[in-house]
Design a protein around this motif. Structure first.
Motif, PDB file in Angstrom:
ATOM      1  N   ILE A   8       0.858  -1.192   0.000  1.00 53.92           N
ATOM      2  CA  ILE A   8       0.000   0.000   0.000  1.00 53.92           C
ATOM      3  C   ILE A   8       0.891   1.238   0.000  1.00 53.92           C
ATOM      4  O   ILE A   8       1.658   1.476   0.935  1.00 53.92           O
ATOM      5  N   VAL A 171      -7.549   2.645   0.148  1.00 54.60           N
ATOM      6  CA  VAL A 171      -7.812   1.518   1.040  1.00 54.60           C
ATOM      7  C   VAL A 171      -8.832   1.927   2.102  1.00 54.60           C
ATOM      8  O   VAL A 171      -8.689   2.962   2.756  1.00 54.60           O
ATOM      9  N   VAL A 183      -7.222  -6.799   2.162  1.00 55.70           N
ATOM     10  CA  VAL A 183      -7.285  -5.354   1.963  1.00 55.70           C
ATOM     11  C   VAL A 183      -8.531  -5.042   1.141  1.00 55.70           C
ATOM     12  O   VAL A 183      -8.746  -5.632   0.075  1.00 55.70           O
ATOM     13  N   THR A 185     -10.673  -2.078  -0.819  1.00 57.28           N
ATOM     14  CA  THR A 185     -10.698  -0.741  -1.417  1.00 57.28           C
ATOM     15  C   THR A 185     -12.143  -0.411  -1.795  1.00 57.28           C
ATOM     16  O   THR A 185     -13.062  -1.187  -1.534  1.00 57.28           O
TER      17      THR A 185
END
Length: 376
Positions: A8, A171, A183, A185
């Protein structure tokens, strides 16, 4: 697609980490909230100084020398000029901690350094005038890195090795379960074995999703280019510089390809919210006035602004870096708090992050950058 590692932040540190991971066969996804290289973080502005006799402390020298080796490797691999050997001139009182560290670092690691009187400095570079009680420390082998070009090179090489980059991808959530990282998004949910957080001023919010509170303070910084007489201030004749003065700490660059003399102030700055837009350069009178005050005193031939920009520093309390794994999750590595002097190290930081994730031994001791120093 299944990934081994999610990174990230695809700026200085993240893009370098993506290169090393993908080069070593790891299926790597890089996420960035913007489209790197971009002007929403700390890696824009064309150039960064690299110096080896390090005024911020001797403990940085092995790390920056490793970075130097990796920059040379990157130039060789990419066949592009990414470093300009302009030399770097440090200026301040001989009692200045910055100057003392520069001299002691050079001595300890046998680095080339010329210690100059005020008269010596003016004789060699007539555009500089400093008080008689100041000295200069000139490091001829150091110089300037092309920061935005470097990020583009890392991106190209990472993609060639199989890395995937998702741009404009913010994110929203991070979770760890059964040694897997998820993760989320706005558009997707991705799972991988490991995670690297290297999101600059946004790192604090991201690590908080994993119950970690780091003392990171984003501040607004400004820098600008000024009209300069090319015969005197061009990159062939004039060095990059760092001045520790009575009124603050300043850094700058010669005029590269007739862009003008670039300068910024290293200390100071106003705390900002990294999720909101910063005031543009010139919104505050001191944006230009502070730099003109420096020129009036030390480089009186410079006075005409060409244009300026803003960026962010992300400060730690001791202004030293954080490069470490999460205290609870060994498959999560964090790089944050580079405090305005990190770019020169980003090749070595990227390598170190890759090694932390793959459990490879680092060439250089990174224990001074452990986040444990902030834990009680």
């Amino acid at each position: 697609m299944k990934y081994d590692v999610i990174v990230i932040g695809a700026g200085s540190m993240g893009m370098a980490a993506g290169f090393y991971l993908s080069k070593n066969g790891k299926k790597t996804l890089l996420l960035d909230a913007h489209d790197p290289p971009h002007s929403n973080g700390s890696h824009h502005g064309e150039t960064r100084i690299i110096r080896y006799a390090y005024g911020e402390g001797e403990e940085y020298v092995p790390f920056v020398l490793r970075a130097k080796k990796l920059w040379e490797d990157l130039e060789r691999i990419s066949k592009k000029e990414l470093f300009l050997q302009t030399g770097v001139l440090g200026v301040g009182r001989d009692t200045s901690g910055f100057i003392q560290n520069t001299i002691s670092s050079a001595g300890k690691y046998s680095l080339p350094l010329e210690v100059l009187t005020a008269e010596d400095v003016h004789r060699r570079w007539p555009g500089i005038t400093i008080p008689d009680n100041f000295i200069g420390c000139f490091e001829p082998t150091s110089g300037v890195l092309k920061c935005e070009e470097i990020i583009k090179v890392y991106e190209e090489l990472a993609i060639e090795s199989g890395a995937v980059i998702h741009r404009n991808s913010s994110v929203k959530d991070i979770s760890i379960h059964e040694k897997k990282v998820t993760v989320t998004t706005e558009d997707e949910t991705i799972t991988a074995g490991s995670l690297i957080i290297a999101a600059g001023a946004g790192s604090g919010k991201l690590v908080s999703m994993l119950d970690l509170d780091l003392p990171l303070t984003p501040v607004r910084k400004t820098f600008a280019w000024f009209e300069a007489e090319e015969t005197q201030y061009n990159q062939e004749k004039f060095p990059a510089f760092a001045f520790d003065t009575f009124n603050g700490t300043y850094y700058g660059f010669p005029s590269i390809q007739q862009a003008g003399l670039k300068i910024g102030r290293h200390d100071g700055g106003e705390k900002v919210n990294p999720e909101k837009s910063m005031m543009p350069f010139g919104a505050a009178a001191e944006d230009e006035g502070d730099l003109l005050q420096f020129f009036h005193q030390y480089m009186p031939d410079i006075h005409q602004l060409k244009y300026g920009k803003t960026c962010m520093y992300t400060l730690t309390p001791d202004e030293k870096f954080i490069i470490d794994t999460h205290p609870e999750y060994s498959n999560v590595a964090i790089a944050a708090g580079f405090s305005g002097h990190g770019f020169k190290f980003s090749s070595a930081v990227g390598e170190a992050l890759s090694n932390l994730i793959t459990s490879e031994k680092n060439e250089v001791d990174i224990s001074p950058f452990s986040l444990k120093r902030f834990q009680r």
